[in-house]
Design an enzyme around this catalytic site. Structure first.
Site, short mmCIF file in Angstrom:
data_model
loop_
_atom_site.label_atom_id
_atom_site.label_comp_id
_atom_site.label_asym_id
_atom_site.label_seq_id
_atom_site.Cartn_x
_atom_site.Cartn_y
_atom_site.Cartn_z
N GLY A 8 -48.23 17.76 -19.72
CA GLY A 8 -48.75 18.86 -19.66
C GLY A 8 -48.87 19.38 -20.71
O GLY A 8 -49.93 20.34 -21.25
N ASP A 27 -45.53 23.08 -21.53
CA ASP A 27 -46.70 23.66 -21.23
C ASP A 27 -46.25 25.04 -20.54
O ASP A 27 -46.84 26.24 -20.60
CB ASP A 27 -47.64 22.74 -20.04
CG ASP A 27 -46.78 22.20 -19.19
OD1 ASP A 27 -45.41 22.53 -18.80
OD2 ASP A 27 -47.35 21.61 -18.19
N ASP A 67 -41.07 27.61 -15.64
CA ASP A 67 -41.09 28.15 -14.57
C ASP A 67 -39.97 28.65 -13.84
O ASP A 67 -39.14 29.62 -14.12
CB ASP A 67 -41.87 27.23 -13.46
CG ASP A 67 -42.31 27.53 -12.15
OD1 ASP A 67 -42.47 28.77 -11.76
OD2 ASP A 67 -42.34 26.60 -11.36
N GLY A 105 -37.11 27.12 -15.05
CA GLY A 105 -36.11 26.89 -16.32
C GLY A 105 -35.25 25.55 -16.13
O GLY A 105 -34.82 25.32 -16.97
N THR A 139 -36.09 22.36 -15.86
CA THR A 139 -36.75 21.35 -16.71
C THR A 139 -36.16 21.66 -18.28
O THR A 139 -35.74 20.65 -18.96
CB THR A 139 -38.24 21.25 -16.77
OG1 THR A 139 -38.64 20.81 -15.62
CG2 THR A 139 -38.87 19.94 -17.84
N LYS A 161 -43.54 32.04 -16.31
CA LYS A 161 -43.62 32.53 -15.17
C LYS A 161 -42.34 33.22 -14.87
O LYS A 161 -41.41 32.61 -14.14
CB LYS A 161 -44.13 31.84 -14.06
CG LYS A 161 -45.58 31.40 -13.97
CD LYS A 161 -45.85 30.51 -12.57
CE LYS A 161 -45.84 29.21 -12.63
NZ LYS A 161 -46.54 28.58 -11.43
N ASP A 173 -51.62 20.44 -14.42
CA ASP A 173 -52.47 19.72 -13.24
C ASP A 173 -51.91 20.22 -12.14
O ASP A 173 -51.08 20.77 -11.82
CB ASP A 173 -52.17 18.29 -13.30
CG ASP A 173 -50.64 17.83 -13.03
OD1 ASP A 173 -49.65 18.64 -13.72
OD2 ASP A 173 -50.52 17.06 -12.22
N ARG A 195 -56.43 18.88 -15.56
CA ARG A 195 -55.79 19.02 -17.01
C ARG A 195 -56.90 19.26 -18.15
O ARG A 195 -56.42 19.82 -19.11
CB ARG A 195 -55.13 17.64 -17.18
CG ARG A 195 -53.82 17.47 -16.36
CD ARG A 195 -52.99 16.37 -16.99
NE ARG A 195 -52.17 15.70 -16.37
CZ ARG A 195 -50.84 16.17 -16.14
NH1 ARG A 195 -50.52 17.21 -16.59
NH2 ARG A 195 -49.67 15.54 -15.22
P1 IMP Z 1 -39.42 24.29 -14.05
O1 IMP Z 1 -38.43 23.18 -14.50
O2 IMP Z 1 -39.71 24.79 -12.81
O3 IMP Z 1 -39.34 25.33 -15.32
O4 IMP Z 1 -40.83 23.83 -14.20
C1 IMP Z 1 -41.43 23.20 -15.36
C2 IMP Z 1 -42.58 22.21 -14.93
O5 IMP Z 1 -43.24 22.43 -13.69
C3 IMP Z 1 -43.90 22.33 -15.79
O6 IMP Z 1 -43.58 21.47 -16.89
C4 IMP Z 1 -44.96 21.86 -15.05
O7 IMP Z 1 -45.03 20.44 -14.92
C5 IMP Z 1 -44.53 22.34 -13.58
N1 IMP Z 1 -45.18 23.58 -13.24
C6 IMP Z 1 -44.73 24.83 -12.97
N2 IMP Z 1 -45.44 25.78 -12.57
C7 IMP Z 1 -46.70 25.04 -12.69
C8 IMP Z 1 -48.07 25.52 -12.51
O8 IMP Z 1 -48.17 26.86 -12.07
N3 IMP Z 1 -49.14 24.64 -12.64
C9 IMP Z 1 -48.69 23.46 -12.95
N4 IMP Z 1 -47.49 23.03 -13.10
C10 IMP Z 1 -46.70 23.79 -13.04
MG MG Z 2 -44.87 19.81 -17.27
#
Ligand code: IMP
Ligand code: MG
Length: 189
Positions: free
Chosen positions: A41, A107, A110, A112, A114, A138, A166, A172
């Protein structure tokens, strides 16, 4: 390809990425930096960003996946599509980060989960400094607080695609960040 609603236009992205690059350049104070992008991403964001920073830069990529991963929404999951939080490294960086100035480039922030995992992982390399740059945030979906140094845009709780992001590997290559309507991944009920 179907018309999707633009949330952040290519012009807005270009302007903001330039501002972020200027800030990163100022903060680097002339020291070399390694930009570490999260596949896939962040690839497009990283490639735009690194071409505008005026520092001695190299770049690296790593990749992660989640156990119990629900990386994309499905009709069954509806809005509960996010991962269960056990993140796993599937591709490591190729060079040592020890004693180096590192910028992790992602990218979207969300829940947090990751970035929490990746920050901890990269700190284990004992870099000289570690900063984090994300294009999109977000904040309403956060499950874990994460320290981020550079944020492109805060966006509402929508599933977005384009500029690297994606849905099931599609979209993408869209030049704008667009909203994927819920009808694309729910049965509409
Ligand atoms: P986290 O671990 O929930 O913060 O997620 C981060 C990962 O979720 C990002 O690197 C994206 O790969 C995926 N992701 C979260 N929200 C979206 C979105 O709205 N569109 C596409 N991928 C997303
Ligand atoms: Mg990602």
């Amino acid at each position: 390809m179907d018309e999707l609603k633009v949330l952040v236009s290519r012009q807005q992205i270009a302007r903001r990425v330039r501002e972020m690059a200027e800030q990163i350049t100022a903060d680097a104070k002339g020291e070399p930096m390694i930009f570490v992008g999260v596949l896939k991403g962040a690839a497009i964001f990283l490639s735009d960003l690194v071409r505008q920073v005026e520092v001695d830069a190299t770049f690296e990529f790593l990749a992660v996946s989640s156990y119990g991963n629900r990386p994309t929404p499905t009709p069954e999951l509806g809005r509960a599509w996010d991962s269960t939080g056990e993140v796993r490294l599937t591709k490591d960086v190729d060079q040592s980060l020890r004693g180096r100035n590192v910028i992790l480039v992602e990218d979207i922030l969300d829940t947090g989960l990751t970035l929490t995992f990746l920050r901890r992982l990269l700190l284990g390399h004992e870099p000289r400094s570690l900063r984090v740059a994300v294009l999109l945030d977000k904040p309403s979906r956060r499950k874990m607080p994460v320290e981020v140094d550079y944020i492109g845009f805060s966006i509402p709780d929508e599933f977005v695609v384009g500029y690297g992001l994606d849905f099931a590997e599609r979209y993408r290559n869209l030049p704008d960040v667009c909203v994927l309507p819920a009808t694309a991944w729910t049965d509409g009920s």
